[in-house]
Design a protein around this motif. Structure first.
Motif, short mmCIF file in Angstrom:
data_model
loop_
_atom_site.label_atom_id
_atom_site.label_comp_id
_atom_site.label_asym_id
_atom_site.label_seq_id
_atom_site.Cartn_x
_atom_site.Cartn_y
_atom_site.Cartn_z
N MET A 1 -7.08 13.17 -5.05
CA MET A 1 -6.61 13.67 -3.74
C MET A 1 -6.63 12.10 -3.02
SD MET A 1 -6.39 16.63 -3.42
CE MET A 1 -6.50 18.19 -4.08
N ALA A 2 -5.55 12.23 -2.07
CA ALA A 2 -5.48 11.09 -1.32
C ALA A 2 -5.66 11.41 0.18
CB ALA A 2 -3.75 10.56 -1.50
N ASP A 3 -6.09 10.29 0.90
CA ASP A 3 -6.68 10.72 2.15
C ASP A 3 -5.15 10.15 3.18
OD1 ASP A 3 -6.39 8.01 2.41
OD2 ASP A 3 -8.35 7.40 2.68
N MET A 4 -5.42 10.72 4.34
CA MET A 4 -4.30 10.41 5.23
C MET A 4 -3.73 9.05 5.33
SD MET A 4 -4.04 10.82 9.39
CE MET A 4 -5.15 9.33 9.77
N ASP A 5 -4.55 8.02 5.44
CA ASP A 5 -3.93 6.52 5.18
C ASP A 5 -3.14 6.49 3.97
OD1 ASP A 5 -5.01 6.24 8.10
OD2 ASP A 5 -6.89 5.40 7.22
N THR A 6 -3.95 6.72 2.99
CA THR A 6 -3.26 6.51 1.64
C THR A 6 -1.81 7.05 1.60
OG1 THR A 6 -5.20 6.24 0.52
CG2 THR A 6 -3.35 6.57 -0.72
N ALA A 7 -1.73 8.34 1.91
CA ALA A 7 -0.66 9.39 1.99
C ALA A 7 0.63 8.68 2.87
CB ALA A 7 -0.74 10.58 2.59
N LEU A 8 0.08 8.33 4.07
CA LEU A 8 1.20 7.46 4.89
C LEU A 8 1.81 6.15 4.19
CD1 LEU A 8 -0.48 8.07 8.47
CD2 LEU A 8 1.71 9.12 7.42
N LYS A 9 0.85 5.51 3.35
CA LYS A 9 1.26 4.28 2.79
C LYS A 9 2.13 4.52 1.69
CE LYS A 9 -2.74 1.62 4.00
NZ LYS A 9 -3.98 0.99 3.66
N GLU A 10 1.93 5.70 1.19
CA GLU A 10 2.74 5.93 -0.12
C GLU A 10 4.02 6.48 0.46
OE1 GLU A 10 0.86 8.82 -3.00
OE2 GLU A 10 -0.54 7.91 -2.95
N ILE A 11 4.15 7.24 1.74
CA ILE A 11 5.23 7.75 2.25
C ILE A 11 6.21 6.49 2.28
CG2 ILE A 11 6.55 8.61 4.36
CD1 ILE A 11 4.23 10.74 4.54
N MET A 12 5.69 5.25 3.14
CA MET A 12 6.33 4.20 3.41
C MET A 12 6.84 3.43 2.22
SD MET A 12 6.51 4.07 6.60
CE MET A 12 7.28 2.36 6.82
N GLN A 13 6.62 3.98 0.92
CA GLN A 13 7.31 3.40 -0.35
C GLN A 13 8.42 3.90 -0.73
OE1 GLN A 13 5.84 0.40 -1.69
NE2 GLN A 13 4.49 0.57 0.14
N ILE A 14 8.84 5.12 0.02
CA ILE A 14 10.11 5.81 -0.20
C ILE A 14 11.09 4.90 0.59
CG2 ILE A 14 11.55 7.66 0.44
CD1 ILE A 14 8.86 9.36 0.94
N ASP A 15 12.18 4.84 -0.49
CA ASP A 15 13.25 3.84 -0.22
C ASP A 15 13.93 4.34 1.14
OD1 ASP A 15 13.32 2.01 -2.32
OD2 ASP A 15 14.98 3.46 -3.62
N GLY A 16 14.08 3.31 2.09
CA GLY A 16 14.67 3.61 3.24
C GLY A 16 13.78 3.78 4.40
N ALA A 17 12.08 4.11 3.95
CA ALA A 17 11.27 4.70 5.07
C ALA A 17 11.15 3.51 6.17
CB ALA A 17 10.04 5.04 4.67
N ILE A 18 11.40 4.13 7.46
CA ILE A 18 11.00 3.09 8.60
C ILE A 18 9.89 3.62 9.39
CG2 ILE A 18 13.30 1.99 8.75
CD1 ILE A 18 13.67 4.12 10.95
N GLY A 19 9.22 4.70 9.14
CA GLY A 19 8.11 5.12 9.77
C GLY A 19 7.72 6.64 9.33
N ALA A 20 6.33 6.89 9.44
CA ALA A 20 5.84 8.17 8.96
C ALA A 20 4.71 8.66 10.09
CB ALA A 20 5.49 7.96 7.72
N ALA A 21 4.57 9.73 10.15
CA ALA A 21 3.27 10.34 10.96
C ALA A 21 2.67 11.57 10.01
CB ALA A 21 3.86 10.65 12.11
N LEU A 22 1.76 11.96 10.23
CA LEU A 22 0.77 13.27 9.95
C LEU A 22 0.64 13.78 11.71
CD1 LEU A 22 -0.35 15.30 8.12
CD2 LEU A 22 -2.60 14.16 8.42
N ALA A 23 1.07 14.77 11.91
CA ALA A 23 0.84 15.42 13.07
C ALA A 23 0.41 16.92 13.14
CB ALA A 23 2.36 15.28 13.69
#
Length: 123
Positions: free
Chosen positions: A1-23
């Motif tokens: 299981m990934a915590d929020m910070d890890t998940a957000l960092k993983e999202i930024m690894q998606i090609d073209g990602a410029i920003g992400a949030a958990l809301a």
């Protein structure tokens, strides 16, 4: 299981990602953000997109649609904005949000990666 910070960092690894949030779409607050630009304030984007999620849920209720939203896609001239409401019990009322550059993103792969990240997320 990934915590929020890890998940957000993983999202930024998606090609073209410029920003992400958990809301949280019940309060409109961003619980965590990463990336962004001077034109893309992720706290403001997360808060604004809570209205998008709420509006879609209301429309589905009025139409009697009992299905679950997988994701919501907003296509701009140069960007994709993806919203993925969390489906697990612990994530009720939360959504992942990512902004992608259209010129670099593969939409199908981005959706796949976001789904995988959501499945591993532990909030």
């Amino acid at each position: 299981m990934a915590d929020m910070d890890t998940a957000l960092k993983e999202i930024m690894q998606i090609d073209g990602a410029i920003g992400a949030a958990l809301a949280d779409y019940t309060s409109g607050m961003a619980l965590g953000t990463i990336g962004g630009t001077k034109e893309l304030d992720l706290s403001v984007a997360a808060a604004g997109n809570t209205d998008v999620v709420r509006a879609k849920l209301r429309a589905m209720e009025m139409l009697g649609i009992k299905e679950t939203i997988e994701d919501i896609l907003i296509t701009l001239d140069t960007q994709y904005h993806m919203i993925r409401p969390l489906t697990g019990r612990a994530g009720k009322g939360l959504f992942l949000y990512v902004a992608l550059l259209k010129s670099r993103a593969n939409l199908a792969m981005a959706r796949h990666h976001l789904r995988t990240i959501e499945e591993k997320l532990d909030v």
